[in-house]
Every structure is written in structure tokens, then in C-alpha cells.
Design a protein around this motif. Structure first.
Motif, PDB file in Angstrom:
ATOM      1  N   LEU A  27       0.824  -1.201   0.000  1.00  0.00           N
ATOM      2  CA  LEU A  27       0.000   0.000   0.000  1.00  0.00           C
ATOM      3  C   LEU A  27       0.864   1.259   0.000  1.00  0.00           C
ATOM      4  O   LEU A  27       0.677   2.168  -0.826  1.00  0.00           O
ATOM      5  N   ALA A  28       1.829   1.339   0.912  1.00  0.00           N
ATOM      6  CA  ALA A  28       2.645   2.547   0.983  1.00  0.00           C
ATOM      7  C   ALA A  28       3.585   2.657  -0.214  1.00  0.00           C
ATOM      8  O   ALA A  28       3.754   3.751  -0.787  1.00  0.00           O
ATOM      9  N   GLU A  57       9.079  -5.737  -5.757  1.00  0.00           N
ATOM     10  CA  GLU A  57       8.058  -6.404  -4.941  1.00  0.00           C
ATOM     11  C   GLU A  57       8.287  -7.908  -4.991  1.00  0.00           C
ATOM     12  O   GLU A  57       8.406  -8.483  -6.066  1.00  0.00           O
ATOM     13  N   ARG A  58       8.311  -8.523  -3.804  1.00  0.00           N
ATOM     14  CA  ARG A  58       8.621  -9.963  -3.779  1.00  0.00           C
ATOM     15  C   ARG A  58       7.473 -10.812  -4.320  1.00  0.00           C
ATOM     16  O   ARG A  58       7.690 -11.898  -4.831  1.00  0.00           O
ATOM     17  N   LEU A  67     -10.001  -3.151   4.818  1.00  0.00           N
ATOM     18  CA  LEU A  67      -9.366  -2.175   5.688  1.00  0.00           C
ATOM     19  C   LEU A  67     -10.277  -0.972   5.791  1.00  0.00           C
ATOM     20  O   LEU A  67     -10.971  -0.627   4.819  1.00  0.00           O
ATOM     21  N   ALA A  68     -10.228  -0.307   6.942  1.00  0.00           N
ATOM     22  CA  ALA A  68     -11.000   0.927   7.105  1.00  0.00           C
ATOM     23  C   ALA A  68     -10.147   2.097   6.628  1.00  0.00           C
ATOM     24  O   ALA A  68      -9.020   2.287   7.089  1.00  0.00           O
ATOM     25  N   ARG A  81      -8.444  -4.804   0.393  1.00  0.00           N
ATOM     26  CA  ARG A  81      -6.993  -4.572   0.306  1.00  0.00           C
ATOM     27  C   ARG A  81      -6.435  -4.878  -1.083  1.00  0.00           C
ATOM     28  O   ARG A  81      -5.619  -4.126  -1.621  1.00  0.00           O
ATOM     29  N   LEU A 140      14.027  -8.181  -2.313  1.00  0.00           N
ATOM     30  CA  LEU A 140      15.296  -7.663  -1.802  1.00  0.00           C
ATOM     31  C   LEU A 140      15.870  -8.705  -0.863  1.00  0.00           C
ATOM     32  O   LEU A 140      15.199  -9.131   0.093  1.00  0.00           O
ATOM     33  N   ASP A 151       8.583  -2.154   2.869  1.00  0.00           N
ATOM     34  CA  ASP A 151       8.440  -3.616   2.791  1.00  0.00           C
ATOM     35  C   ASP A 151       7.823  -4.215   4.051  1.00  0.00           C
ATOM     36  O   ASP A 151       8.039  -5.387   4.360  1.00  0.00           O
ATOM     37  N   THR A 194      12.951  -6.465   5.255  1.00  0.00           N
ATOM     38  CA  THR A 194      14.325  -6.926   5.021  1.00  0.00           C
ATOM     39  C   THR A 194      15.271  -5.737   4.998  1.00  0.00           C
ATOM     40  O   THR A 194      16.391  -5.808   5.505  1.00  0.00           O
ATOM     41  N   ASP A 220       4.516   0.375   7.716  1.00  0.00           N
ATOM     42  CA  ASP A 220       4.707  -0.679   8.726  1.00  0.00           C
ATOM     43  C   ASP A 220       6.180  -1.010   8.947  1.00  0.00           C
ATOM     44  O   ASP A 220       6.551  -1.467  10.030  1.00  0.00           O
ATOM     45  N   GLY A 276      -7.775   1.114  13.230  1.00  0.00           N
ATOM     46  CA  GLY A 276      -7.935   1.117  11.776  1.00  0.00           C
ATOM     47  C   GLY A 276      -7.113   2.233  11.141  1.00  0.00           C
ATOM     48  O   GLY A 276      -7.564   2.909  10.213  1.00  0.00           O
ATOM     49  N   GLY A 317      -3.339   1.948  10.590  1.00  0.00           N
ATOM     50  CA  GLY A 317      -1.992   1.605  10.107  1.00  0.00           C
ATOM     51  C   GLY A 317      -1.761   2.059   8.675  1.00  0.00           C
ATOM     52  O   GLY A 317      -0.754   2.694   8.355  1.00  0.00           O
ATOM     53  N   MET A 318      -2.690   1.732   7.800  1.00  0.00           N
ATOM     54  CA  MET A 318      -2.574   2.156   6.398  1.00  0.00           C
ATOM     55  C   MET A 318      -2.750   3.671   6.274  1.00  0.00           C
ATOM     56  O   MET A 318      -2.032   4.328   5.518  1.00  0.00           O
ATOM     57  N   ASN A 319      -3.693   4.214   7.014  1.00  0.00           N
ATOM     58  CA  ASN A 319      -3.917   5.663   6.955  1.00  0.00           C
ATOM     59  C   ASN A 319      -2.661   6.427   7.347  1.00  0.00           C
ATOM     60  O   ASN A 319      -2.279   7.405   6.708  1.00  0.00           O
TER      61      ASN A 319
HETATM   62  P1  FAD Z   1       2.434  -3.818   3.576  1.00  0.00           P
HETATM   63  O1  FAD Z   1       1.031  -3.547   3.194  1.00  0.00           O
HETATM   64  O2  FAD Z   1       2.721  -4.983   4.468  1.00  0.00           O
HETATM   65  O3  FAD Z   1       3.276  -3.954   2.235  1.00  0.00           O
HETATM   66  C1  FAD Z   1       4.609  -4.409   2.241  1.00  0.00           C
HETATM   67  C2  FAD Z   1       4.943  -4.925   0.855  1.00  0.00           C
HETATM   68  O4  FAD Z   1       6.340  -5.210   0.788  1.00  0.00           O
HETATM   69  C3  FAD Z   1       4.208  -6.227   0.511  1.00  0.00           C
HETATM   70  O5  FAD Z   1       3.640  -6.132  -0.769  1.00  0.00           O
HETATM   71  C4  FAD Z   1       5.307  -7.281   0.589  1.00  0.00           C
HETATM   72  O6  FAD Z   1       5.082  -8.383  -0.280  1.00  0.00           O
HETATM   73  C5  FAD Z   1       6.525  -6.470   0.155  1.00  0.00           C
HETATM   74  N1  FAD Z   1       7.809  -7.017   0.637  1.00  0.00           N
HETATM   75  C6  FAD Z   1       8.087  -7.510   1.866  1.00  0.00           C
HETATM   76  N2  FAD Z   1       9.378  -7.890   1.939  1.00  0.00           N
HETATM   77  C7  FAD Z   1       9.929  -7.634   0.723  1.00  0.00           C
HETATM   78  C8  FAD Z   1      11.243  -7.807   0.185  1.00  0.00           C
HETATM   79  N3  FAD Z   1      12.242  -8.330   0.902  1.00  0.00           N
HETATM   80  N4  FAD Z   1      11.465  -7.420  -1.096  1.00  0.00           N
HETATM   81  C9  FAD Z   1      10.453  -6.885  -1.846  1.00  0.00           C
HETATM   82  N5  FAD Z   1       9.188  -6.725  -1.392  1.00  0.00           N
HETATM   83  C10 FAD Z   1       8.936  -7.072  -0.111  1.00  0.00           C
HETATM   84  N6  FAD Z   1      -4.878  -0.235   8.593  1.00  0.00           N
HETATM   85  C11 FAD Z   1      -5.856   0.677   8.388  1.00  0.00           C
HETATM   86  O7  FAD Z   1      -5.560   1.846   8.077  1.00  0.00           O
HETATM   87  N7  FAD Z   1      -7.168   0.347   8.510  1.00  0.00           N
HETATM   88  C12 FAD Z   1      -7.564  -0.903   8.887  1.00  0.00           C
HETATM   89  O8  FAD Z   1      -8.765  -1.169   9.006  1.00  0.00           O
HETATM   90  C13 FAD Z   1      -6.565  -1.882   9.142  1.00  0.00           C
HETATM   91  N8  FAD Z   1      -6.917  -3.135   9.515  1.00  0.00           N
HETATM   92  C14 FAD Z   1      -5.950  -4.063   9.730  1.00  0.00           C
HETATM   93  C15 FAD Z   1      -6.322  -5.344  10.152  1.00  0.00           C
HETATM   94  C16 FAD Z   1      -5.358  -6.298  10.410  1.00  0.00           C
HETATM   95  C17 FAD Z   1      -5.786  -7.669  10.894  1.00  0.00           C
HETATM   96  C18 FAD Z   1      -3.980  -5.966  10.242  1.00  0.00           C
HETATM   97  C19 FAD Z   1      -2.922  -6.981  10.527  1.00  0.00           C
HETATM   98  C20 FAD Z   1      -3.595  -4.701   9.824  1.00  0.00           C
HETATM   99  C21 FAD Z   1      -4.573  -3.738   9.573  1.00  0.00           C
HETATM  100  N9  FAD Z   1      -4.237  -2.440   9.155  1.00  0.00           N
HETATM  101  C22 FAD Z   1      -5.201  -1.498   8.963  1.00  0.00           C
HETATM  102  C23 FAD Z   1      -2.828  -2.050   8.984  1.00  0.00           C
HETATM  103  C24 FAD Z   1      -2.396  -2.083   7.524  1.00  0.00           C
HETATM  104  O9  FAD Z   1      -2.626  -3.368   6.986  1.00  0.00           O
HETATM  105  C25 FAD Z   1      -0.920  -1.725   7.397  1.00  0.00           C
HETATM  106  O10 FAD Z   1      -0.608  -0.627   8.195  1.00  0.00           O
HETATM  107  C26 FAD Z   1      -0.543  -1.432   5.947  1.00  0.00           C
HETATM  108  O11 FAD Z   1      -0.717  -2.585   5.154  1.00  0.00           O
HETATM  109  C27 FAD Z   1       0.898  -0.951   5.862  1.00  0.00           C
HETATM  110  O12 FAD Z   1       1.270  -0.791   4.521  1.00  0.00           O
HETATM  111  P2  FAD Z   1       2.782  -1.008   4.070  1.00  0.00           P
HETATM  112  O13 FAD Z   1       2.799  -0.713   2.622  1.00  0.00           O
HETATM  113  O14 FAD Z   1       3.687  -0.271   4.986  1.00  0.00           O
HETATM  114  O15 FAD Z   1       3.068  -2.555   4.321  1.00  0.00           O
END
Ligand code: FAD
Length: 450
Positions: free
Chosen positions: A14-15, A34-35, A52-53, A108, A132, A162, A167, A302, A312, A314-316
Motif C-alpha cells: 500500500l505505501a 516487490e517480492r 481495511l478501514a 486490500r 530484496l 516492505d 528486510t 509498517d 484502523g 496503520g494504512m492511513n
Molecule cells: P504492507 O502492506 O505490508 O506492504 C509491504 C509490501 O512489501 C508487501 O507487498 C510485501 O510483499 C513487500 N515485501 C516484503 N518484503 C519484501 C522484500 N524483501 N522485497 C520486496 N518486497 C517485499 N490499517 C488501516 O488503516 N485500517 C484498517 O482497518 C486496518 N486493519 C488491519 C487489520 C489487520 C488484521 C492488520 C494486521 C492490519 C490492519 N491495518 C489497517 C494495517 C495495515 O494493513 C498496514 O498498516 C498497511 O498494510 C501498511 O502498509 P505497508 O505498505 O507499509 O506494508
């Protein structure tokens, strides 16, 4: 802009995809690794619908990237919490004053696809099935692996999007101690599904986040645009009944649901199968003292500050990070300066929402149907009317506004004291001392500038 440097993002979740879009739109050359496979070809996350909210902070960030319309086409409005008491009738507790103050349930996988397409349309290059593996910071190269693929590539700077198990963060830690610590929650979660009803309709009220609060554990359900609901059971991993240790198979899950979530049982026809097939998720809070390695690498989302999901946010929060980092990356900027400024801006806010997310678990599972909570919530809404822009309910500051999370936390703590003092010993709001209460509000709270 003609900055010749490339920004390399790890993770097209997402981020990573939102940041890629924002940076490419501003003229940067952006590469994303992206892995996982491309979800447009392979489907997403094993085909399960996970939602996700989305709140105003995340929506605002999507607007900056021009991705909001594509996302909102698939969103389902949630006006409030539909609380299902044990043996009682479900009741809607509105989040805000009207339909301008709501949150949205987003799938999602669909959200990720909209953002992948936005990133590509903006000119970013995405490499799927490319994980990576290692980084040589001295040489400015990274090792990327894939199916039959092992490559060393040069980079100018790396951004870690990631996720919680990053990693890149682990490789940065080899160069400098980032002060990493994770506090695991002793509760985990399990996802189940409510399919569409006969004729393809939603089986329960679609425009709400359903909660079955049961003290030490709870169930929630969020609607999906294909008329299903994703149900999540949160409960302790270990300990006395019920915990994941004691409810350890499908029949035990059915018995728990029949006793505690009886109105949900007929809605989840695959309860036993879902319970046994779906993994039990871990929940934790990741704290770091540093988010960047001079100008060579920075973390966000994250990877920098994973949190428990009970607000709700983490993504926001991750989406807010993306806008903040993109704003710091002006053409010609020193990456080290941009990353230091980004971290200084966002670290207090990430810490604040991590704290509020932990607090909100207790509110959701234990407080939403108790008398004091409901009295204080009713008073909160009245004070909002009496002191507009000065007394703003906690949930509204976090979910409908974009004031920094750290400001929302500080004001919420003051407000909680005001509410507790005003309702102490009261059975209803009829006996509230309004003159004293209004004076307390004016003395402790300044008007908010959003
Ligand atoms: P991620 O979404 O985890 O994306 C990381 C990406 O990196 C993935 O695509 C992964 O495959 C990739 N990656 C990992 N390692 C490597 C590597 N070595 N090399 C290349 N690619 C790699 N947030 C909200 O705002 N609202 C909600 O309602 C909400 N509900 C949730 C419910 C649950 C049960 C959980 C667990 C979380 C929830 N969240 C919610 C939090 C939200 O899911 C995260 O905060 C959000 O996904 C963070 O985005 P990100 O891009 O940082 O990480």
C-alpha cells in the motif's frame, strides 16, 4: 525537474505504490521491487477478501495522488459501530454527526491494484517477483532474487516500504543500531467470512462496522463491495477459555460462536473450515529510534512503525507518511536532509497513533457497551455542539481530521479527564453541572486549527 538520481522503493504494497505514484508525478525516476507476483495476474493474498478501514487521512493522501476516485468506486460506507451485545439487539453507535463523518471499508487487494496502476501511469517502473535479499551500502548495490533470477543492482537511495518484517530494516541494522524493539500483543486474530445472502444481498446491515464485544475478546465484521463481510475474531493466544490454545479446532470454534456470537453463527456457513484453514495472525507494535541511514535508506509505513489494528489507522498513517516524505523530496535535495526532516516530523505522530491503537482495543472489546462509556460518549457529542472546533470527540480527531496524531492524543487525554469529572457518580446527563463543565472546557482546550 531534472534530478538524475533514481529513488528505489522496496515493496509494492500500500505505501510503496502510493509513494511511487507521488514521486513519479513529481518527476522522479522511481523503481519499485516487490517480492510477490503481480496481483493483476495472480490474484491477491491467496484469493481471500481482506478489508481495511479508510479514513480521511488516507483518503486525503489518495487525493494528492489522484487515486481517490478509483478507490472510492469500490468502497463501502461505514457510518458507525453496530454493537451486538450478548443476547441483546444490535445497536448502531454513529462515528460522527452525519454522513460527512464516516469511514470506508476497502478491499486490500483491489486498493493495491488501483495503486499499482496509478504508479505505472505516473511513470514508475514496478518489478514483481523480485525480493530484496541483501544490501551492500558501501558499494551502493543491492541483491534482488526471483524465480530463476539473482541480480546485483546499483541504487542511489532506498526506501523501505516492505512492511512489518522489513528486510531493508534488517540490513540497515547491520550498519547502525536503529533501536528496534517489538512488543507483541498476547492476543491474535483469525479471519472468517460471511458470504452474500440469497439473491446476492448483504446478510446484515452493510453500512456499519459490526462489533461483538465480549470483554477479553471480540469479533468484528467489515463489509466488502462484493457483498461479503470479513469477520475477524480477536482473542488471547494462551490462557483460560476462550483463547486460541483452548479453541483449537473447528468444532470448538462453533461451540464458542454458539455461546457468545449466536447471531453470527447462521451467517458464517464455513465457520469450521475457515477457522481451521486460516492462519492465526500475530499482532504487535514495532518501535524504532531511527528511521533512516543518512541519505542511503529510509523506512516508512509498517516497516517503520507497525501497530495493532484497533484504530484502523496503520494504512492511513502509512499514507500520511508517503505525502510527508514526497513533500520533503524536493528536486536537488540532499537525501540525508530530507530523511532527517521526514523522521523528525513523523516519529511523534507514529508513536501517538501506536499508543491510541493499543488503547482502542480495550475500548472496542470491553467498553463500547458499558454504561459509563455510553454516558461519556453522549456527553462528548453534546460538548461538540456547545463548543464547536474546541471540543472535538477523540474518534473525530483521529478519523475525520488531519491534525497531527500527537495533537489528537494530547487533546484526547485532556478531554477524557473533562468527561470523567463531569459524569462521576451520575446515572444520566440530567444532573450535569453545565456552568462548571463549560468553564472546564474553555480553561483546558484551545480551539483547533485543522
Ligand atoms: P504492507 O502492506 O505490508 O506492504 C509491504 C509490501 O512489501 C508487501 O507487498 C510485501 O510483499 C513487500 N515485501 C516484503 N518484503 C519484501 C522484500 N524483501 N522485497 C520486496 N518486497 C517485499 N490499517 C488501516 O488503516 N485500517 C484498517 O482497518 C486496518 N486493519 C488491519 C487489520 C489487520 C488484521 C492488520 C494486521 C492490519 C490492519 N491495518 C489497517 C494495517 C495495515 O494493513 C498496514 O498498516 C498497511 O498494510 C501498511 O502498509 P505497508 O505498505 O507499509 O506494508
Amino acid at each position: 525537474m531534472s534530478d538524475p538520481r533514481t529513488i528505489t522503493i522496496i515493496g509494492a504494497g500500500l505505501a510503496g505504490t502510493l509513494l511511487a505514484t507521488l514521486l513519479a508525478q513529481r518527476g522522479w525516476t522511481v523503481e519499485v521491487f516487490e517480492r510477490r507476483g503481480d496481483p493483476r495476474m495472480h490474484g491477491y493474498a491467496g484469493g481471500r477478501s481482506i478489508n481495511l478501514a479508510l479514513a480521511e487521512r488516507g483518503l486525503h493522501a489518495l487525493r494528492q495522488a489522484g487515486a481517490d476516485l478509483g478507490v472510492m468506486q469500490q468502497a463501502v460506507m461505514m457510518r458507525g459501530r453496530m454493537v451486538h451485545p450478548l443476547g441483546g439487539t444490535p445497536e448502531l453507535q454513529r462515528y460522527g454527526r452525519d454522513d460527512s463523518e464516516v469511514i470506508w471499508s476497502i478491499n486490500r487487494g483491489e486498493l493495491n491494484i488501483v495503486l499499482i496502476e496509478a504508479a505505472e501511469a505516473a511513470g514508475a517502473t514496478l518489478h514483481f517477483d523480485r525480493r530484496l535479499e541483501d544490501v551492500d551500502f558501501a558499494a551502493g548495490t543491492m541483491r534482488v532474487l526471483g524465480e530463476g533470477h539473482d541480480e546485483r543492482r546499483a541504487f542511489d537511495t532506498l526506501v523501505g516500504a516492505d512492511g512489518a518484517g522489513s528486510t531493508l530494516r534488517a540490513r540497515m541494522m547491520r550498519m547502525q543500531d536503529l533501536g528496534e524493539r517489538t512488543e507483541w500483543l498476547d492476543h491474535g486474530y483469525k479471519e472468517l467470512e460471511i458470504p452474500p445472502g440469497p439473491g446476492g444481498a448483504f446478510r446484515i446491515e452493510p453500512n456499519a462496522l459490526h462489533i461483538w464485544p465480549r470483554g477479553h475478546y471480540m469479533c468484528i465484521a467489515l463489509p466488502n463491495d462484493e457483498r461479503t463481510f470479513t469477520v475477524t475474531l480477536f482473542m488471547p493466544h494462551e490462557g483460560p477459555y476462550p483463547s486460541f490454545a483452548t479453541v483449537d479446532d473447528g468444532p470448538a470454534a462453533r461451540a464458542l460462536f454458539e455461546a457468545q456470537f449466536a447471531d453470527a453463527v447462521p451467517l458464517i456457513p464455513m465457520l469450521e473450515e475457515d477457522y481451521e484453514r486460516n492462519p492465526t495472525g500475530m499482532l504487535g507494535t514495532l518501535y524504532l529510534d531511527r528511521w533512516h541511514l543518512d541519505g542511503r535508506a529510509v523506512l516508512l509505513g509498517d516497516a517503520a512503525h507497525a501497530m495493532v489494528p484497533f484504530h484502523g489507522q496503520g494504512m492511513n498513517c502509512a499514507f500520511e507518511d508517503c505525502v510527508a516524505l514526497a513533500d520533503r523530496l524536493a528536486p536537488g535535495v540532499e537525501f540525508a536532509d530530507a530523511y532527517a526532516a521526514f523522521a523528525a516530523e513523523r516519529m511523534p505522530d507514529a508513536a501517538a497513533i501506536q499508543h491510541m491503537a493499543l488503547e482502542n482495543y480495550i475500548e472496542m472489546r470491553d467498553r463500547v457497551d458499558d454504561h459509563d462509556y455510553r454516558l461519556q460518549r453522549a456527553l462528548e457529542l453534546l460538548l461538540q455542539e456547545r463548543h464547536p472546533g474546541r471540543f472535538v470527540p477523540h474518534y473525530a480527531m483521529v478519523s475525520f481530521m488531519r491534525i497531527p496524531y500527537s495533537v489528537a492524543l494530547a487533546r484526547s487525554e485532556l478531554q477524557r479527564g473533562i468527561l470523567a469529572r463531569a459524569t462521576a457518580g451520575l446515572a444520566s446527563l440530567d444532573a450535569v453541572d453545565w456552568a462548571a463543565l463549560d468553564a472546564d472546557v474553555r480553561a483546558r482546550l484551545t480551539p483547533i486549527a485543522d
